[in-house]
Design an enzyme around this catalytic site. Structure first.
Site, PDB file in Angstrom:
ATOM      1  N   ASP A 165      58.307  50.029  39.102  1.00 51.21           N
ATOM      2  CA  ASP A 165      57.003  49.497  38.662  1.00 51.21           C
ATOM      3  C   ASP A 165      57.024  47.979  38.447  1.00 51.21           C
ATOM      4  OD1 ASP A 165      58.655  49.907  36.454  1.00 51.21           O
ATOM      5  OD2 ASP A 165      57.121  50.797  35.185  1.00 51.21           O
ATOM      6  N   LYS A 199      63.093  57.339  29.278  1.00 50.20           N
ATOM      7  CA  LYS A 199      61.737  57.524  28.738  1.00 50.20           C
ATOM      8  C   LYS A 199      61.304  58.978  28.535  1.00 50.20           C
ATOM      9  CE  LYS A 199      60.114  55.162  32.207  1.00 50.20           C
ATOM     10  NZ  LYS A 199      59.356  54.356  33.168  1.00 50.20           N
TER      11      LYS A 199
HETATM   12  C1  GLC Z   1      62.505  52.328  32.119  1.00 49.81           C
HETATM   13  C2  GLC Z   1      62.993  52.577  33.533  1.00 49.81           C
HETATM   14  C3  GLC Z   1      62.668  51.400  34.438  1.00 49.81           C
HETATM   15  C4  GLC Z   1      61.170  51.081  34.344  1.00 49.81           C
HETATM   16  C5  GLC Z   1      60.779  50.848  32.897  1.00 49.81           C
HETATM   17  C6  GLC Z   1      59.293  50.544  32.731  1.00 49.81           C
HETATM   18  O1  GLC Z   1      63.218  51.286  31.580  1.00 49.81           O
HETATM   19  O2  GLC Z   1      64.374  52.823  33.521  1.00 49.81           O
HETATM   20  O3  GLC Z   1      63.027  51.657  35.759  1.00 49.81           O
HETATM   21  O4  GLC Z   1      60.869  49.946  35.116  1.00 49.81           O
HETATM   22  O5  GLC Z   1      61.108  51.983  32.128  1.00 49.81           O
HETATM   23  O6  GLC Z   1      58.501  51.599  33.173  1.00 49.81           O
END
Ligand code: GLC
Length: 469
Positions: free
Chosen positions: A206, A170
């Site tokens: 999360d 991200k």
């Molecule tokens: C990305 C991260 C993951 C997280 C997701 C949503 O995929 O790798 O760990 O849960 O974003 O935030």
């Protein structure tokens, strides 16, 4: 759209048709995606050296909350556009001590690019500084506070308060963190300041926080889903199926790292030239390919790349683009939401609003261009919602299979900006989930999780520590 001649008009129609075809996934294709995902889930659970593209990472959270968690906790939420610090008090419900009520205070801190793409020391120093500012503001500098840390990136965990970063996703790219225990790095930064008395007792993804906070009120909640900047899911798995962790009895919540689905090539057949371009221009090429077809970080960019192609081929804007249109990142995912929203009911009014957005991007659209842009936004949004639906359906079927039952109701606790703010995403996803699960005995309910990343981390911390309030 004002084609110069008939040949060009025909070419435009063919191009639109081809883009539509590439982005449309029928139920057969979606069921194939589900099937592949189910095999990858099993493979990923079996071996740490598996070729599965799903992380299937044990979270060391072994039960949903029982409802008697109480206390005062600090929760940290790191992994989106901002960093949040929360003070969470879990108290008895007035007149009913068997139930709890949660009080929260929080502060949001921005995460400048220099921090999220800088070095480890600067990054954790900044995070510790934000925590100190919050504690100072709330008179907590001297209080002992257990911390639940929501860290929304792939972690290899060996326990609830240990987590080694596998990779950044991200748009985060802090050097010197990959391969390190994030809890230790944060603890070192807090200790270096020497002015606070808090201890990280749990680190959670999360999705896990979201599932936990939803499960407090929804007993059937066995899946957590995030569709925001990133896209991911977790679910409760039988411990006996998790070969990387000892133990035969009970359950464990698994962070699937669903966004990484396809990183081993299993989605290549449905990935388009636009998906490939989004990936190769990203900070983490070849990584999190499923996420790049679904989440808020990428939807706007996918739309922009399609519009660029249509413009270059003379199919829209009279063949004339603008500097902004041709600049990566300039078509925000928020525009996709606005365009979908504004064209839902009122076409004429909708076109005016779409026109305003396009003019902001330096374009001079006519009505046909507005229509075309709306169509592209819709196609990209629908594909994202349908792929996400295939993911949810696959996980729910796995949960049902584990329970060895004819029929089962599964609640999905869900959060994230795309799910919350995009006007058609949630409906498109739940309708498709229903179609894909038809005849399987699984019925799925989505429940919006309120502040899962904060509350959920505090609930996990509560399970770990003494009552401190
Ligand atoms: C990305 C991260 C993951 C997280 C997701 C949503 O995929 O790798 O760990 O849960 O974003 O935030």
């Amino acid at each position: 759209m004002a084609p110069n001649n008939e040949g060009q008009a025909e070419g435009s129609t063919t191009l639109f048709k081809s883009i539509k075809q590439q982005l449309h996934l029928d139920n057969e294709q979606l069921k194939q995606v589900m099937g592949t995902m189910q095999s990858e889930m099993v493979e990923g659970l079996c071996r740490s050296d598996s070729t599965s593209s799903l992380g299937m990472l044990p979270s060391y959270v072994s039960s949903v909350p029982c409802g008697d968690e109480r206390g005062c906790y600090l929760a940290l939420d790191l992994g989106g556009t901002n960093f949040r610090v929360l003070l969470i008090k879990i108290l008895d419900e007035t007149n009913d001590s068997k139930k709890c009520r949660v009080e929260m205070a929080n502060q949001i801190f921005s995460l400048p690019e220099s921090i999220i793409q800088g070095d480890s020391e600067g990054f954790f120093g900044y995070i510790a500084e934000c925590i100190a500012m919050f504690c100072e503001e709330h008179g907590l500098m001297d209080s002992y506070l257990p911390v639940g840390f929501t860290f929304s990136f792939p972690l290899e965990q060996r326990g609830l308060n240990q987590g080694v970063l596998l990779t950044w996703t991200k748009g985060f790219d802090v050097s010197g963190v990959k391969g390190q225990d994030v809890v230790q790095l944060l603890t070192a930064a807090i200790n270096k300041r020497g002015d606070m008395n808090c201890e990280v007792v749990a680190i959670v993804n999360d999705t896990v926080g979201t599932m936990m906070s939803c499960a407090l009120t929804e007993p059937h909640c066995k899946i957590g889903l995030i569709v925001g900047t990133g896209c991911n899911a977790c679910y409760m798995e039988k411990l006996s199926n998790v070969h990387m962790v000892d133990g035969e009895h009970g359950d464990m919540c698994i962070n699937m790292e669903l966004g990484g689905f396809g990183d081993n090539g299993v989605l290549d057949e449905i990935r388009t030239e636009f998906d490939k371009a989004v990936d190769s221009d990203s900070l983490n090429p070849d990584c999190h390919l499923f996420e790049k077809m679904i989440s808020g970080m990428y939807l706007g960019e996918l739309v922009r790349l399609i519009l660029c192609k249509l413009t270059k081929e003379g199919a829209i804007f009279n063949g004339e683009g603008s500097k902004k249109l041709f600049t990566p990142g300039m078509f925000k995912t928020a525009y996709v939401s606005e365009i979908e929203y504004k064209s839902v009911d009122d076409k004429l009014h909708g076109n005016i609003l779409i026109r305003n957005i396009l003019q902001e991007l330096g374009l001079t659209p006519d009505d046909a261009d507005c229509e075309a842009v709306h169509n592209v936004c819709h196609l990209v949004s629908k594909r994202a919602a349908h792929l996400c639906a295939a993911g949810v359906a696959a996980v729910a079927l796995k949960v049902k299979e584990n329970h060895d039952t004819e029929s089962m109701k599964v609640t999905v606790g869900v959060d994230g900006t795309v799910y919350r703010k995009h006007p058609t995403f949630s409906k498109l996803m739940s309708q498709k989930v229903e179609e894909l699960c038809d005849g399987t005995g699984v019925s799925i309910d989505f429940v919006l999780s309120h502040d899962g990343s904060g509350k959920g981390a505090a609930l996990v911390a509560a399970a770990m520590s003494e009552k401190v309030c």
